[in-house]
Write a protein that holds these residues in place. Structure first.
Motif, PDB file in Angstrom:
ATOM      1  N   SER A  63       0.942  -1.033   0.225  1.00 17.84           N
ATOM      2  CA  SER A  63       0.175   0.016   0.210  1.00 17.84           C
ATOM      3  C   SER A  63       0.747   1.359  -0.226  1.00 17.84           C
ATOM      4  CB  SER A  63      -0.621  -0.521   1.141  1.00 17.84           C
ATOM      5  OG  SER A  63      -1.636  -1.035   1.236  1.00 17.84           O
ATOM      6  N   HIS A  64       0.597   2.299  -0.817  1.00 21.85           N
ATOM      7  CA  HIS A  64       1.436   3.671  -1.280  1.00 21.85           C
ATOM      8  C   HIS A  64       0.935   4.568  -2.077  1.00 21.85           C
ATOM      9  CE1 HIS A  64       1.365   1.623  -5.082  1.00 21.85           C
ATOM     10  NE2 HIS A  64       1.665   2.883  -5.465  1.00 21.85           N
ATOM     11  N   CYS A  65       0.625   5.593  -1.526  1.00 19.77           N
ATOM     12  CA  CYS A  65       0.381   7.073  -2.321  1.00 19.77           C
ATOM     13  C   CYS A  65       1.390   7.265  -2.812  1.00 19.77           C
ATOM     14  CB  CYS A  65      -0.276   8.190  -1.205  1.00 19.77           C
ATOM     15  SG  CYS A  65      -0.823   9.152  -1.893  1.00 19.77           S
ATOM     16  N   ASP A  66       0.908   7.651  -4.422  1.00 21.55           N
ATOM     17  CA  ASP A  66       1.666   7.445  -5.086  1.00 21.55           C
ATOM     18  C   ASP A  66       2.783   8.952  -4.927  1.00 21.55           C
ATOM     19  OD1 ASP A  66       0.518   6.077  -6.168  1.00 21.55           O
ATOM     20  OD2 ASP A  66       1.146   6.542  -8.531  1.00 21.55           O
ATOM     21  N   ALA A  67       3.623   9.584  -4.448  1.00 20.36           N
ATOM     22  CA  ALA A  67       4.463  10.333  -4.224  1.00 20.36           C
ATOM     23  C   ALA A  67       3.919  11.936  -5.049  1.00 20.36           C
ATOM     24  CB  ALA A  67       6.049  10.835  -4.822  1.00 20.36           C
ATOM     25  N   HIS A  68       3.553  12.604  -4.328  1.00 20.28           N
ATOM     26  CA  HIS A  68       2.811  13.830  -4.620  1.00 20.28           C
ATOM     27  C   HIS A  68       4.575  14.765  -4.825  1.00 20.28           C
ATOM     28  CE1 HIS A  68      -0.544  14.332  -0.390  1.00 20.28           C
ATOM     29  NE2 HIS A  68      -0.578  12.537  -1.270  1.00 20.28           N
ATOM     30  N   SER A  69       4.991  14.659  -4.794  1.00 24.38           N
ATOM     31  CA  SER A  69       6.196  15.719  -4.929  1.00 24.38           C
ATOM     32  C   SER A  69       6.292  15.175  -6.698  1.00 24.38           C
ATOM     33  CB  SER A  69       7.507  15.477  -4.210  1.00 24.38           C
ATOM     34  OG  SER A  69       8.357  15.151  -4.124  1.00 24.38           O
TER      35      SER A  69
END
Length: 373
Positions: free
Chosen positions: A220-226
């Motif tokens: 589980s992850h969130c694609d890097a905002h930056s």
């Protein structure tokens, strides 16, 4: 309601098949019924029969009711009692190369554990998540898959990938330096990228192709905002699959992993009075497109469990086939100013450095340090 994808009968001679994605670090110091076994797997020359024989030899009176022998170097075993697990753990410690620790599952029922069905989480809403079935025709899907397979794959991580437009550096959690991927999107996906761009806040200029063989997943992850703008899209080719969406409860103290792609990273630990995260399971059929915008993109994790079957409704099991996903995104070249600053690696650097999913807990160190590849 959980369902058993394989529905085997657990016995000493035929243990049930275990889902490796449900195991986590124990909350206490007492023995449990489950063992985490590092340096043990098909990639290390082990077989299910050999592992079972070694466990029985280490503790002849202990009943093994569940077993998972991993493709690489991580396996799990479940016993009828914690005492049996402890005896086997002590017995194999000096007789094998394995590194054995206790593990824990989210389900206290004996035998095999299995994920909640898609149907059981239909009441949970993920704002900003859209799934469009039949986004491409069968003919288009076959052509896209053939084009992908004609190109070379990068096998430097646990699944095969291809990058176009801009490559993602998994070590730095950022866009790779120029030259790491072709600057332009390949011609075979121009039409799809144009159609997807009509549905996203920013035009698509980055493509990552991921291959998921049965049993392969992604933490589980969130694609890097930056690294990427709002609007994360995924086109499923080949076999359908269940994707898990997770969000920490407001009072859980949990943080979201930003862009971490750690193989078999355990989920956040449960609270004493319930789950620390809200989870929704979503079926992504072949040829469907999912789109994450707003909250779904910035505040929810998404991932795929490492298993070979998916549970859609109670009693309905889908065996996975090869899935190839086209992840279509817009590369970001300006600071992220999203409305979730505490979860944003651009506005809060600690968001990607220390959280319940990616901090180097003892359990994760077993996966990384005790499992040489």
């Amino acid at each position: 309601m959980a369902c058993d994808p394989d529905a085997p009968i657990a016995s000493a001679s035929r243990p049930a098949s275990l889902d490796p994605s449900v195991f986590r670090q124990p909350r206490g110091k007492c023995p449990t019924r489950h063992l985490y076994i590092a340096n043990c797997g098909l990639g290390k020359g082990d077989t299910p029969e050999g592992v079972l024989a070694a466990l029985h030899a280490a503790a002849p009176g202990a009943e093994v009711v569940g077993l998972h022998v991993g493709d690489q170097g991580v396996s799990y075993a479940s016993f009828a009692t914690p005492e049996g697990a402890d005896l086997s753990r002590q017995g194999v410690a000096g007789a094998t190369r394995w590194v054995v620790r206790f593990a824990e599952t989210a389900d206290a029922l004996p035998g095999a554990t299995a994920p909640d069905s898609v149907e059981s989480t239909t009441h949970i809403d993920v704002p900003g998540l859209m799934v469009i079935p039949d986004f491409v025709t069968e003919e288009e899907a076959e052509t896209l898959l053939a084009e992908v397979d004609m190109r070379s794959w990068d096998s430097s991580i646990k699944r095969r990938v291809q990058h176009y437009g801009h490559a993602f550096d998994y070590a730095r959690l950022a866009l790779a330096e120029s030259g790491a991927a072709p600057v332009e999107l390949p011609e075979f996906c121009h039409d799809v990228a144009a159609r997807v761009s009509e549905l996203t806040p920013m035009p698509i200029n980055q493509l990552t192709v991921n291959e998921y063989q049965p049993g392969v997943g992604i933490a589980s992850h969130c694609d890097a905002h930056s690294a990427f703008e709002d609007g994360i899209c995924g086109l499923t080719l080949g076999s359908g699959i269940v994707m898990e969406f997770r969000k920490p409860r407001p009072d859980s103290g949990g943080k979201v992993s930003v862009g971490r792609h750690h193989r078999l990273a355990p989920p956040p630990p449960e609270k004493e009075d319930g789950e620390a995260v809200v989870q929704k399971n979503v079926w992504l059929p072949a040829r469907s497109l999912f789109i994450l915008t707003g909250e779904a993109r910035y505040a929810w994790q998404h991932g795929i469990a490492w298993r070979k079957t998916d549970c859609l409704t109670a009693g309905e099991v889908r065996h996975r086939g090869r899935r190839v996903s086209l992840t279509l995104r817009a590369a970001r070249f300006a600071p992220c100013e999203c409305g979730w600053p505490m979860l944003c690696d651009a506005q809060n650097p600690e968001a990607s450095l220390c959280d319940t999913v990616t901090c180097p807990s003892l359990f994760e160190l077993w996966h990384t340090c005790c499992r040489p590849e």
